[in-house]
Design an enzyme around this catalytic site. Structure first.
Site, PDB file in Angstrom:
ATOM      1  N   SER A  61       0.845  -1.183   0.000  1.00 38.74           N
ATOM      2  CA  SER A  61       0.000   0.000   0.000  1.00 38.74           C
ATOM      3  C   SER A  61       0.881   1.233   0.000  1.00 38.74           C
ATOM      4  O   SER A  61       2.076   1.149   0.187  1.00 38.74           O
ATOM      5  CB  SER A  61      -0.884   0.020   1.235  1.00 38.74           C
ATOM      6  OG  SER A  61      -0.121   0.383   2.362  1.00 38.74           O
ATOM      7  N   LYS A  62       0.271   2.349  -0.203  1.00 38.56           N
ATOM      8  CA  LYS A  62       1.010   3.606  -0.190  1.00 38.56           C
ATOM      9  C   LYS A  62       1.862   3.730   1.067  1.00 38.56           C
ATOM     10  O   LYS A  62       2.930   4.303   1.043  1.00 38.56           O
ATOM     11  CB  LYS A  62       0.025   4.775  -0.240  1.00 38.56           C
ATOM     12  CG  LYS A  62      -0.515   5.062  -1.625  1.00 38.56           C
ATOM     13  CD  LYS A  62       0.416   5.995  -2.377  1.00 38.56           C
ATOM     14  CE  LYS A  62      -0.141   6.460  -3.701  1.00 38.56           C
ATOM     15  NZ  LYS A  62      -0.704   5.436  -4.550  1.00 38.56           N
ATOM     16  N   ARG A  63       1.322   3.197   2.131  1.00 38.90           N
ATOM     17  CA  ARG A  63       1.993   3.374   3.406  1.00 38.90           C
ATOM     18  C   ARG A  63       3.369   2.722   3.483  1.00 38.90           C
ATOM     19  O   ARG A  63       4.306   3.283   4.005  1.00 38.90           O
ATOM     20  CB  ARG A  63       1.102   2.843   4.527  1.00 38.90           C
ATOM     21  CG  ARG A  63       1.514   3.305   5.893  1.00 38.90           C
ATOM     22  CD  ARG A  63       0.328   3.300   6.846  1.00 38.90           C
ATOM     23  NE  ARG A  63      -0.732   4.208   6.411  1.00 38.90           N
ATOM     24  CZ  ARG A  63      -1.945   4.190   6.927  1.00 38.90           C
ATOM     25  NH1 ARG A  63      -2.258   3.331   7.850  1.00 38.90           N
ATOM     26  NH2 ARG A  63      -2.849   5.053   6.498  1.00 38.90           N
TER      27      ARG A  63
END
Length: 485
Positions: A256-258
């Site tokens: 994910s972006k995270r």
RNA sequence: GCUCCUGUAGUCUAUAUGGGCGAGGACGUCACCCUCUCAAGGUGAAAACCAGGGUUCGAAUCCCUGCAGGAGCGCCA
């Protein structure tokens, strides 16, 4: 077998294509190329609320950039098009009606709220949530009543009792008991098709022979097979399935972006080479064996087989990608390197694009080629050659201001001024004679001082080559400027 | 909760069908060499078969159980 291989990459562009999508696309492509088959690119845009034209365009662009040429699909066409599902609506409607007529599917009048409530009840009763079959056997009278009430109806596929068995090329035999495969929706109340209908219909109509896709779709396979059966397709004509392992983020969570950037556009902007991304991604869940890792796209198509794909999930490692990217950069020819570097230099406004600038860049690239891991580092390394108003970076200032440094600079300026042929070998010869032999200084100390004065930083490309590229006038001007600090 | 998938160093992986596996390679880490900085390159080191049972002359490799991680159970795909 005997049938010509046809594989498809069929993303649903609800955002930028990410690492996981690309890994799947890469394997699809490599498998098609390896077998001399056809690589089909299909856009699954049945969910009009989430897929946008921009994302579709971006997906096309990304695949192009990566060099994953498709034989059939958007912009190139093909015998079984159109390849955008949004343009195939009447096909799905036809089959949905057929399933209805055959009794394989039925109208379901349950509302979203009712379904939600029943799912909740199932959960609290510790039963697997899923459609309970309420509308399965409605009488014609009941159907008429619901219709009179103006209730909307979705089309649901009937899952008969029994089990679905299939052989996954990567995982072996897989069996799903239909007890755990509830009746599923084929089309919404407005008759628009759902993924479950569209994929299956298209894979058959497009004569897809192999479905290589993410592991997350594994448990939806019985539903697809159910549709094939309702279509009257013989089992030997079903595509072969191969479910690829996940690509996960560094901390084992889904990408994910995270944790680590996932959008391929981001990698492009950062200066990752498409061939490096492909090479690295190919190593996630697959390996050519024999301790081989660094391969070209061509070799990938030669070596890739589904048999060598692993079944266990892989974690994405940015460090390894960077390492491979560095290898690929070092392998570039000068002209190729130049054409890839220019956009970054232009973008960062280090150069404006004049022939003179480009010639200087070309002359400078060889000395930084083995010093970078990403293309976006080029600007920082070469900007000292192009800046109009030169200044020494704050943190390095102290290196040139003490008295020992002053004498180094003074002597360098003196001896270099007398140098007529400004080549890096001559510059080195002069400075070594003056600073190392004559003044008895350690090379790293003496050259460090000159380096800061000329490049503005303690870290730079090789000093003498840098000075040659900068030219005599500028080099001497910078040394004398440092002297008066 | 139920179903399914997975389990070799921090990470990716190799060891075709059980015996050179006293576990190999790469990234990363550390040390040393090279060296005008930074890299690159070279050398070396630390670092793994999830646990427990079985099958077998022999298991990391096959089976079972446990444990752990993940996915799916939508009028998303």
């Amino acid at each position: 077998m005997g049938k010509k291989v046809r594989v498809r990459f069929a993303p649903s562009p609800t955002g930028d294509l990410h690492v996981g999508n690309i890994r799947t696309a890469l394997f699809d492509w490599a498998y098609a190329r390896h077998t001399g088959g056809t690589f089909i690119f299909r856009i699954e845009d049945t969910d009009t609320t989430r897929v946008t034209d921009e994302y579709i365009a971006a997906a096309i662009d990304t695949l192009r950039w990566l060099g994953l040429q498709w034989d059939e699909g958007p912009e190139v066409g093909g015998e079984f098009g159109p390849y955008l599902q949004s343009q195939r609506l009447e096909i799905y409607a036809h089959w949905a009606q057929k399933f209805l007529d055959q009794g394989d599917a039925y109208y379901c009048f349950c509302t979203a709220e009712e379904l939600e409530a029943r799912r909740e009840a199932q959960k609290s009763a510790n039963v697997a949530p899923g459609y309970d079959g309420k509308c399965r056997n409605l009488s014609t009278q009941e159907i008429a009543d619901f219709r009179d009430q103006g209730r909307p109806a979705v089309i649901r596929m009937r899952m008969p009792e029994g089990e679905t068995k299939f052989v996954d090329r990567i995982r072996g035999e897989i069996v799903f008991d239909h007890k755990y495969v509830p009746d599923f929706v084929l089309a919404r109340a407005d008759e628009s098709p759902l993924y479950t209908l569209a994929v299956a219909v298209d894979d058959i109509l497009m004569k897809v022979t192999h479905v290589l896709r993410g592991e997350d779709l594994l448990s939806s396979t019985p539903r697809q097979i159910r549709v094939y059966q309702a279509m009257g397709v013989k089992e030997e004509d079903f595509p072969t399935f191969a479910h690829l392992p996940f690509v996960m983020g560094q901390d084992n969570a889904k990408l994910s972006k995270r944790n680590g950037e996932v959008s391929i556009a981001w990698y492009r902007d950062k200066g990752f080479l498409p061939e490096a991304i492909c090479n690295y991604l190919a190593l996630l869940g697959w390996s050519p064996g024999d301790d081989v890792e660094n391969i070209t796209m061509q070799q990938l198509t030669e070596l890739f087989t589904v048999e060598r794909v692993n079944s266990s999930p892989a974690r994405f490692d940015m460090k390894k990608l960077e390492s491979i990217n560095g290898d690929k950069i070092r392998a570039l020819t000068l002209d190729d390197f130049l054409s890839r570097a220019l956009p970054f230099l232009l973008e960062s406004r280090v150069i404006s694009g004049t022939d003179k600038e480009i010639a200087l860049v070309k002359a400078a690239l060889p000395i930084i080629q083995e010093r970078i891991t990403r293309l976006d580092e080029i600007s920082g390394m070469l900007k000292f050659l192009f800046v109009k108003t030169f200044s020494i970076e704050e943190s390095s200032l102290s290196k040139v201001t003490d008295s020992a440094a002053k004498s180094v600079l003074r002597r360098s300026l003196e001896d270099l001024t007398a140098l007529t042929s400004w080549t890096h070998t001559n510059i080195e010869e002069v400075l070594r004679a003056a600073l190392i032999e004559d003044l008895g200084l350690k090379p790293r100390i003496a050259f460090g001082v000159v380096r800061v004065s000329v490049t503005g930083s303690t870290i730079s490309p090789p000093l003498f080559e840098s000075m040659e590229l900068l030219g005599k006038d500028s080099s001497l001007a910078r040394i004398s400027a440092a002297l008066s600090l």
